[in-house]
Scaffold this motif. Structure first.
Motif, mmCIF file in Angstrom:
data_model
loop_
_atom_site.group_PDB
_atom_site.id
_atom_site.type_symbol
_atom_site.label_atom_id
_atom_site.label_comp_id
_atom_site.label_asym_id
_atom_site.label_seq_id
_atom_site.Cartn_x
_atom_site.Cartn_y
_atom_site.Cartn_z
ATOM 1 N N VAL A 192 0.852 -1.185 0.000
ATOM 2 C CA VAL A 192 0.000 0.000 0.000
ATOM 3 C C VAL A 192 0.889 1.236 0.000
ATOM 4 N N SER A 193 0.528 2.210 -0.813
ATOM 5 C CA SER A 193 1.270 3.467 -0.881
ATOM 6 C C SER A 193 0.313 4.607 -0.551
ATOM 7 N N VAL A 194 0.590 5.318 0.556
ATOM 8 C CA VAL A 194 -0.292 6.384 1.017
ATOM 9 C C VAL A 194 0.515 7.681 1.140
ATOM 10 N N PRO A 195 0.310 8.655 0.239
ATOM 11 C CA PRO A 195 1.038 9.924 0.331
ATOM 12 C C PRO A 195 0.332 10.929 1.237
ATOM 13 N N VAL A 196 1.117 11.680 2.006
ATOM 14 C CA VAL A 196 0.609 12.742 2.874
ATOM 15 C C VAL A 196 1.535 13.945 2.710
ATOM 16 N N THR A 197 0.965 15.133 2.520
ATOM 17 C CA THR A 197 1.759 16.343 2.318
ATOM 18 C C THR A 197 1.801 17.180 3.596
ATOM 19 N N VAL A 198 2.990 17.629 3.972
ATOM 20 C CA VAL A 198 3.171 18.510 5.127
ATOM 21 C C VAL A 198 3.834 19.795 4.648
ATOM 22 N N VAL A 206 10.203 14.324 12.684
ATOM 23 C CA VAL A 206 9.063 14.161 13.599
ATOM 24 C C VAL A 206 7.849 13.647 12.831
ATOM 25 N N ALA A 207 7.592 14.241 11.660
ATOM 26 C CA ALA A 207 6.439 13.814 10.861
ATOM 27 C C ALA A 207 6.583 12.356 10.424
ATOM 28 N N LYS A 208 7.806 11.949 10.050
ATOM 29 C CA LYS A 208 8.030 10.565 9.624
ATOM 30 C C LYS A 208 7.834 9.603 10.797
ATOM 31 N N ASP A 209 8.297 9.991 11.987
ATOM 32 C CA ASP A 209 8.098 9.128 13.159
ATOM 33 C C ASP A 209 6.611 8.954 13.470
ATOM 34 N N SER A 228 7.938 1.506 5.566
ATOM 35 C CA SER A 228 8.892 2.605 5.466
ATOM 36 C C SER A 228 8.153 3.903 5.144
ATOM 37 N N ILE A 229 8.804 5.020 5.481
ATOM 38 C CA ILE A 229 8.287 6.346 5.170
ATOM 39 C C ILE A 229 9.353 7.062 4.353
ATOM 40 N N LEU A 241 5.264 13.082 1.991
ATOM 41 C CA LEU A 241 5.789 11.876 2.640
ATOM 42 C C LEU A 241 4.881 10.712 2.278
ATOM 43 N N THR A 242 5.459 9.615 1.830
ATOM 44 C CA THR A 242 4.668 8.459 1.401
ATOM 45 C C THR A 242 4.936 7.279 2.319
ATOM 46 N N ALA A 243 3.858 6.733 2.885
ATOM 47 C CA ALA A 243 3.963 5.532 3.719
ATOM 48 C C ALA A 243 3.838 4.302 2.827
ATOM 49 N N LEU A 244 4.791 3.388 2.940
ATOM 50 C CA LEU A 244 4.805 2.150 2.163
ATOM 51 C C LEU A 244 4.758 0.974 3.130
ATOM 52 N N PHE A 245 3.712 0.169 3.044
ATOM 53 C CA PHE A 245 3.591 -0.986 3.936
ATOM 54 C C PHE A 245 2.783 -2.074 3.242
ATOM 55 N N TRP A 246 2.916 -3.295 3.755
ATOM 56 C CA TRP A 246 2.322 -4.473 3.112
ATOM 57 C C TRP A 246 1.128 -4.975 3.917
ATOM 58 N N VAL A 247 0.095 -5.412 3.186
ATOM 59 C CA VAL A 247 -1.110 -5.950 3.816
ATOM 60 C C VAL A 247 -1.594 -7.150 3.005
ATOM 61 N N ASP A 248 -2.534 -7.903 3.579
ATOM 62 C CA ASP A 248 -3.192 -8.969 2.830
ATOM 63 C C ASP A 248 -4.067 -8.349 1.743
ATOM 64 N N GLN A 249 -4.305 -9.126 0.696
ATOM 65 C CA GLN A 249 -5.115 -8.633 -0.419
ATOM 66 C C GLN A 249 -6.497 -8.176 0.037
ATOM 67 N N SER A 250 -7.073 -8.854 1.010
ATOM 68 C CA SER A 250 -8.418 -8.504 1.481
ATOM 69 C C SER A 250 -8.453 -7.161 2.203
ATOM 70 N N ASP A 251 -7.287 -6.701 2.709
ATOM 71 C CA ASP A 251 -7.221 -5.429 3.440
ATOM 72 C C ASP A 251 -6.699 -4.276 2.586
ATOM 73 N N TYR A 252 -6.428 -4.552 1.322
ATOM 74 C CA TYR A 252 -5.756 -3.575 0.466
ATOM 75 C C TYR A 252 -6.566 -2.287 0.297
ATOM 76 N N PHE A 253 -7.870 -2.413 0.147
ATOM 77 C CA PHE A 253 -8.688 -1.241 -0.170
ATOM 78 C C PHE A 253 -9.100 -0.452 1.077
ATOM 79 N N GLY A 254 -9.124 -1.085 2.232
ATOM 80 C CA GLY A 254 -9.529 -0.380 3.441
ATOM 81 C C GLY A 254 -8.379 0.246 4.208
ATOM 82 N N ALA A 255 -7.162 -0.259 3.998
ATOM 83 C CA ALA A 255 -6.006 0.221 4.771
ATOM 84 C C ALA A 255 -5.696 1.703 4.552
ATOM 85 N N PRO A 256 -5.710 2.250 3.336
ATOM 86 C CA PRO A 256 -5.350 3.670 3.165
ATOM 87 C C PRO A 256 -6.229 4.623 3.956
#
Length: 291
Positions: A192-198, A206-209, A228-229, A241-256
């Motif tokens: 999953v790739s979730v971008p957030v702008t600061v 601090v934002a990455k932590d 990773s961030i 800043l983009t959060a990159l993390f792995w999930v099961d296929q069934s959780d792919y659409f709800g995780a972001p």
């Protein structure tokens, strides 16, 4: 005059007799043919029932043999068509249609249908390619061009998808077999790739932590590979800043959405600004007369 009238009456009687004889002959032929017609109808009805039973038996056999649902659906569709074709040929034979004529008609009809339905034949060939190549199975989430959804069934002509909003999409097998296809379910897990702008004034460490803590707090996040961030963009309005993390296929659409809610709450507590587009307008210099 009387002789002409008599001749006309005789001609009328003769025509009436011929017509009556013709109708009687046709009626007799119909009566003689009726048992054959009834037998053909009975065979057709029994054949339809047998074809349905055979198709169900084949379906149960495929299920017990643990053949995947994609191949099972395609096989049942193909066998159903073959059984119905055989049944029609048997019924025509019972009706007295010569086998040579049936073969000639079937051959001519097959040629005409083949020329008229070239796209359908390519879809049929695409179905065989999908069956043997097995790029996906029933229940997999796939993406083909702009279309995406869970695979419901593969028939002899179409692949049926069910989208996330429960719409049914029918894709020609030729398109599925020849186009670029993404299978999101094949490997079990997805990144999953979730971008957030600061804002640029934000302390990035601090934002990455904070984002990393939010990612790790999600129950669906996999520990391996490790999340990773990363800084992925220096935009016009802030740092992405983009959060990159792995999930099961069934959780792919709800995780972001879950992560974004958690990050927003944590950023608010820490006083970290999530910027939005801003436009700065500078007033023109005052003229000497105004000064």
């Amino acid at each position: 005059m009387e002789s002409q009238i008599e001749a006309q009456l005789e001609a009328g009687q003769e025509a009436l007799a011929q017509t009556t004889g013709l109708i009687a002959g046709m009626w007799q032929k119909l009566i003689d043919f009726l048992p054959t017609l009834i037998l053909s109808l009975i065979v057709f009805l029994i054949g339809m029932l047998l074809a349905g039973c055979i198709n169900k038996m084949i379906g149960h056999t495929m299920s017990r043999a643990k053949i995947n649902a994609t191949a099972s659906g395609f096989g049942k569709s193909l066998i159903r068509i073959l059984l119905y074709t055989l049944l029609i040929i048997i019924c025509l034979s019972i009706l007295g249609v010569p086998m040579a004529s049936i073969v000639a008609v079937v051959g001519a009809a097959g040629l005409a249908i083949g020329l008229a339905l070239q796209n359908s034949l390519s879809n049929l060939a695409g179905g065989f390619i999908i069956l043997f190549a097995k790029p996906f199975e029933s229940g997999d989430y796939i993406m083909i061009g702009t279309d995406a959804g869970f695979v419901k069934e593969v028939s002899i002509l179409y692949t049926t998808l069910v989208t996330l909003d429960n719409r049914t999409v029918y894709l020609p097998n030729s398109l599925v077999a020849s186009g670029a296809l993404q299978n999101l379910s094949q490997n079990g897990t997805l990144r999953v790739s979730v971008p957030v702008t600061v804002s640029y004034q934000t302390d990035l460490s601090v934002a990455k932590d904070i984002m990393m803590e939010a990612v790790q707090s999600l129950a669906v996040t996999k520990k391996e590979p490790q999340p990773s961030i990363a800084v992925t963009e220096l935009g016009a309005n802030g740092v992405t800043l983009t959060a990159l993390f792995w999930v099961d296929q069934s959780d792919y659409f709800g995780a972001p959405s879950k992560l974004l809610e958690s990050v927003k709450a944590s950023f608010d507590e820490a006083g970290i600004e999530i910027p939005y587009p801003q436009l700065s307008i500078n007033s023109p210099a005052k003229s000497r007369h105004e000064q």
